[in-house]
Scaffold this motif. Structure first.
Motif, PDB file in Angstrom:
ATOM      1  N   LEU A 121      36.293  20.326  14.215  1.00  0.00           N
ATOM      2  CA  LEU A 121      35.189  20.788  13.370  1.00  0.00           C
ATOM      3  C   LEU A 121      35.511  20.661  11.883  1.00  0.00           C
ATOM      4  CD1 LEU A 121      34.199  23.959  15.420  1.00  0.00           C
ATOM      5  CD2 LEU A 121      32.821  21.886  15.159  1.00  0.00           C
ATOM      6  N   ILE A 122      36.683  21.132  11.494  1.00  0.00           N
ATOM      7  CA  ILE A 122      37.062  21.077  10.081  1.00  0.00           C
ATOM      8  C   ILE A 122      37.320  19.629   9.653  1.00  0.00           C
ATOM      9  CG2 ILE A 122      38.857  21.711   8.427  1.00  0.00           C
ATOM     10  CD1 ILE A 122      39.072  24.396   9.845  1.00  0.00           C
ATOM     11  N   GLY A 123      37.947  18.872  10.535  1.00  0.00           N
ATOM     12  CA  GLY A 123      38.243  17.476  10.205  1.00  0.00           C
ATOM     13  C   GLY A 123      36.985  16.656   9.970  1.00  0.00           C
ATOM     14  N   LEU A 124      36.016  16.743  10.869  1.00  0.00           N
ATOM     15  CA  LEU A 124      34.779  15.984  10.700  1.00  0.00           C
ATOM     16  C   LEU A 124      33.983  16.488   9.499  1.00  0.00           C
ATOM     17  CD1 LEU A 124      33.578  15.482  14.390  1.00  0.00           C
ATOM     18  CD2 LEU A 124      34.400  13.733  12.808  1.00  0.00           C
ATOM     19  N   GLY A 125      34.013  17.799   9.281  1.00  0.00           N
ATOM     20  CA  GLY A 125      33.326  18.343   8.112  1.00  0.00           C
ATOM     21  C   GLY A 125      33.887  17.778   6.821  1.00  0.00           C
ATOM     22  N   ALA A 126      35.209  17.698   6.739  1.00  0.00           N
ATOM     23  CA  ALA A 126      35.849  17.160   5.535  1.00  0.00           C
ATOM     24  C   ALA A 126      35.522  15.683   5.351  1.00  0.00           C
ATOM     25  CB  ALA A 126      37.359  17.367   5.619  1.00  0.00           C
ATOM     26  N   LEU A 127      35.556  14.920   6.442  1.00  0.00           N
ATOM     27  CA  LEU A 127      35.238  13.495   6.357  1.00  0.00           C
ATOM     28  C   LEU A 127      33.793  13.277   5.921  1.00  0.00           C
ATOM     29  CD1 LEU A 127      36.995  12.077   9.567  1.00  0.00           C
ATOM     30  CD2 LEU A 127      37.813  11.988   7.203  1.00  0.00           C
ATOM     31  N   ASN A 128      32.881  14.061   6.492  1.00  0.00           N
ATOM     32  CA  ASN A 128      31.461  13.918   6.136  1.00  0.00           C
ATOM     33  C   ASN A 128      31.216  14.239   4.660  1.00  0.00           C
ATOM     34  OD1 ASN A 128      30.835  13.212   8.757  1.00  0.00           O
ATOM     35  ND2 ASN A 128      30.171  15.258   9.345  1.00  0.00           N
ATOM     36  N   TRP A 129      31.970  15.196   4.131  1.00  0.00           N
ATOM     37  CA  TRP A 129      31.757  15.615   2.752  1.00  0.00           C
ATOM     38  C   TRP A 129      32.123  14.526   1.752  1.00  0.00           C
ATOM     39  CZ3 TRP A 129      28.652  19.044   1.080  1.00  0.00           C
ATOM     40  CH2 TRP A 129      28.729  19.519  -0.231  1.00  0.00           C
ATOM     41  N   VAL A 130      32.970  13.581   2.182  1.00  0.00           N
ATOM     42  CA  VAL A 130      33.341  12.475   1.305  1.00  0.00           C
ATOM     43  C   VAL A 130      32.093  11.718   0.840  1.00  0.00           C
ATOM     44  CG1 VAL A 130      34.598  10.277   1.176  1.00  0.00           C
ATOM     45  CG2 VAL A 130      35.627  12.230   2.338  1.00  0.00           C
ATOM     46  N   ALA A 131      31.059  11.683   1.677  1.00  0.00           N
ATOM     47  CA  ALA A 131      29.825  10.973   1.334  1.00  0.00           C
ATOM     48  C   ALA A 131      29.162  11.546   0.092  1.00  0.00           C
ATOM     49  CB  ALA A 131      28.853  11.017   2.512  1.00  0.00           C
TER      50      ALA A 131
ATOM     51  N   TYR B 254      28.661  13.148  20.182  1.00  0.00           N
ATOM     52  CA  TYR B 254      29.516  12.352  19.295  1.00  0.00           C
ATOM     53  C   TYR B 254      30.853  13.051  19.094  1.00  0.00           C
ATOM     54  CZ  TYR B 254      31.303  10.074  15.117  1.00  0.00           C
ATOM     55  OH  TYR B 254      32.110   9.425  14.227  1.00  0.00           O
ATOM     56  N   GLU B 255      30.804  14.343  18.871  1.00  0.00           N
ATOM     57  CA  GLU B 255      32.046  15.078  18.658  1.00  0.00           C
ATOM     58  C   GLU B 255      32.926  15.075  19.902  1.00  0.00           C
ATOM     59  OE1 GLU B 255      31.534  18.928  16.966  1.00  0.00           O
ATOM     60  OE2 GLU B 255      30.471  18.191  15.206  1.00  0.00           O
ATOM     61  N   ALA B 256      32.300  14.878  21.072  1.00  0.00           N
ATOM     62  CA  ALA B 256      33.079  14.813  22.311  1.00  0.00           C
ATOM     63  C   ALA B 256      34.038  13.627  22.299  1.00  0.00           C
ATOM     64  CB  ALA B 256      32.151  14.732  23.520  1.00  0.00           C
ATOM     65  N   LEU B 257      33.677  12.555  21.587  1.00  0.00           N
ATOM     66  CA  LEU B 257      34.591  11.420  21.447  1.00  0.00           C
ATOM     67  C   LEU B 257      35.877  11.860  20.755  1.00  0.00           C
ATOM     68  CD1 LEU B 257      32.221   8.551  20.212  1.00  0.00           C
ATOM     69  CD2 LEU B 257      33.372   8.674  22.419  1.00  0.00           C
ATOM     70  N   TRP B 258      35.716  12.672  19.731  1.00  0.00           N
ATOM     71  CA  TRP B 258      36.872  13.160  18.984  1.00  0.00           C
ATOM     72  C   TRP B 258      37.658  14.171  19.804  1.00  0.00           C
ATOM     73  CZ3 TRP B 258      38.246  11.001  14.437  1.00  0.00           C
ATOM     74  CH2 TRP B 258      37.310  10.136  13.862  1.00  0.00           C
ATOM     75  N   GLY B 259      36.947  14.982  20.560  1.00  0.00           N
ATOM     76  CA  GLY B 259      37.627  15.920  21.436  1.00  0.00           C
ATOM     77  C   GLY B 259      38.498  15.200  22.452  1.00  0.00           C
ATOM     78  N   ALA B 260      37.982  14.090  22.992  1.00  0.00           N
ATOM     79  CA  ALA B 260      38.744  13.301  23.965  1.00  0.00           C
ATOM     80  C   ALA B 260      39.988  12.690  23.325  1.00  0.00           C
ATOM     81  CB  ALA B 260      37.852  12.206  24.556  1.00  0.00           C
ATOM     82  N   MET B 261      39.863  12.223  22.077  1.00  0.00           N
ATOM     83  CA  MET B 261      41.022  11.648  21.395  1.00  0.00           C
ATOM     84  C   MET B 261      42.102  12.700  21.160  1.00  0.00           C
ATOM     85  SD  MET B 261      39.790   8.821  18.588  1.00  0.00           S
ATOM     86  CE  MET B 261      38.260   9.552  18.016  1.00  0.00           C
ATOM     87  N   LEU B 262      41.678  13.888  20.765  1.00  0.00           N
ATOM     88  CA  LEU B 262      42.656  14.952  20.526  1.00  0.00           C
ATOM     89  C   LEU B 262      43.327  15.393  21.817  1.00  0.00           C
ATOM     90  CD1 LEU B 262      40.753  17.116  17.881  1.00  0.00           C
ATOM     91  CD2 LEU B 262      42.660  15.526  17.500  1.00  0.00           C
ATOM     92  N   ARG B 263      42.581  15.442  22.903  1.00  0.00           N
ATOM     93  CA  ARG B 263      43.182  15.804  24.207  1.00  0.00           C
ATOM     94  C   ARG B 263      44.196  14.755  24.632  1.00  0.00           C
ATOM     95  NH1 ARG B 263      37.921  17.407  25.200  1.00  0.00           N
ATOM     96  NH2 ARG B 263      37.439  15.482  26.332  1.00  0.00           N
TER      97      ARG B 263
ATOM     98  N   GLN C 296      42.450  22.678  18.929  1.00  0.00           N
ATOM     99  CA  GLN C 296      41.825  21.359  18.901  1.00  0.00           C
ATOM    100  C   GLN C 296      40.363  21.416  18.459  1.00  0.00           C
ATOM    101  OE1 GLN C 296      42.569  18.954  22.436  1.00  0.00           O
ATOM    102  NE2 GLN C 296      44.476  20.057  22.793  1.00  0.00           N
ATOM    103  N   ASP C 297      39.636  22.436  18.893  1.00  0.00           N
ATOM    104  CA  ASP C 297      38.232  22.557  18.500  1.00  0.00           C
ATOM    105  C   ASP C 297      38.108  22.787  16.999  1.00  0.00           C
ATOM    106  OD1 ASP C 297      37.290  22.186  21.064  1.00  0.00           O
ATOM    107  OD2 ASP C 297      37.274  24.326  21.537  1.00  0.00           O
ATOM    108  N   LEU C 298      38.948  23.654  16.468  1.00  0.00           N
ATOM    109  CA  LEU C 298      38.906  23.939  15.040  1.00  0.00           C
ATOM    110  C   LEU C 298      39.306  22.713  14.225  1.00  0.00           C
ATOM    111  CD1 LEU C 298      38.197  26.310  13.228  1.00  0.00           C
ATOM    112  CD2 LEU C 298      40.612  26.983  13.266  1.00  0.00           C
ATOM    113  N   LEU C 299      40.302  21.991  14.705  1.00  0.00           N
ATOM    114  CA  LEU C 299      40.731  20.769  14.024  1.00  0.00           C
ATOM    115  C   LEU C 299      39.594  19.750  13.998  1.00  0.00           C
ATOM    116  CD1 LEU C 299      42.858  18.932  12.733  1.00  0.00           C
ATOM    117  CD2 LEU C 299      43.632  18.336  15.048  1.00  0.00           C
TER     118      LEU C 299
END
Length: 200
Positions: free
Chosen positions: A161-171, A133-142, A156-159
């Motif tokens: 990881l941190i980006g998805l972590g922040a979004l998930n925490w909204v839940a 799933y995260e590979a989808l985001w990696g492709a968008m960033l590339r 890009q990898d750090l962005l």
């Protein structure tokens, strides 16, 4: 003639029904406190019918997470393929992911918070599914970097990881009647990313 209260022979192939029933129980009671017997009863299945598909409770959790990630991937894919601009794809992907994590879905809740219950090979499989799933985001960033839209000093990898972590925490804190609407949260996240990592 069927006896009263006798379990229905629900199709064991009805994966969504079984997994959504299990997700509801895992969310209400916790994975550790939920038994296979309770899952079978929630599905109106005989325990042996459930065991035919899933040999252990952990197998149910893994497949549940697999289904949750299938839904997540499909939602993000549908959102980003509606446009060709990588900048807009990233914005739409963020909004799609946010909508998913606050949707109230039992599947999504278990996906976010119960994966820690997995051990050994099951945990390794879950990590592999998450990485897809995260590979989808990696492709968008590339794609964004390829058109020169991303600052060169951004990892890009750090962005991702941190980006998805922040979004998930909204839940964990979002409320429909809370201080911020989902649109306001999405707009704020996008402004932070735009100003911090995107080129003008």
């Amino acid at each position: 003639m069927k006896k009263k209260n006798e379990p229905q022979q629900v199709k064991v192939s009805d994966r969504d029904f079984v997994l959504n029933s299990a997700a509801r129980l895992f969310r209400e009671q916790g994975y550790d406190r939920t038994t296979v017997k309770e899952i079978a009863e929630a599905c109106n299945l005989l325990p042996g019918s459930l065991h035919y598909r899933y040999k252990a409770k952990e197998d149910i959790l893994v497949d549940l997470m697999r289904l949750g990630l299938e839904h997540a991937s499909s939602a993000v894919y549908r959102a980003v393929t509606s446009v060709t601009d990588p900048v807009e794809q990233l914005r739409l992907g963020i909004n799609s992911h946010l909508e998913l994590v606050v949707s109230g879905s039992d599947l999504v809740y278990v996906l976010l918070f119960e994966w820690r219950s997995l051990r050994g090979e099951a945990r390794a499989e879950m990590i592999e599914l998450r990485d897809r799933y995260e590979a989808l985001w990696g492709a968008m960033l590339r794609s964004l970097a390829d058109i020169g839209g991303l600052r060169e000093d951004v990892d890009q990898d750090l962005l991702r990881l941190i980006g998805l972590g922040a979004l998930n925490w909204v839940a964990t804190w979002f409320r429909e009647d809370g201080r911020y609407s989902l649109e306001e949260i999405g707009d704020f996240v996008w402004r932070v990313i735009r100003d911090a990592v995107l080129k003008d």
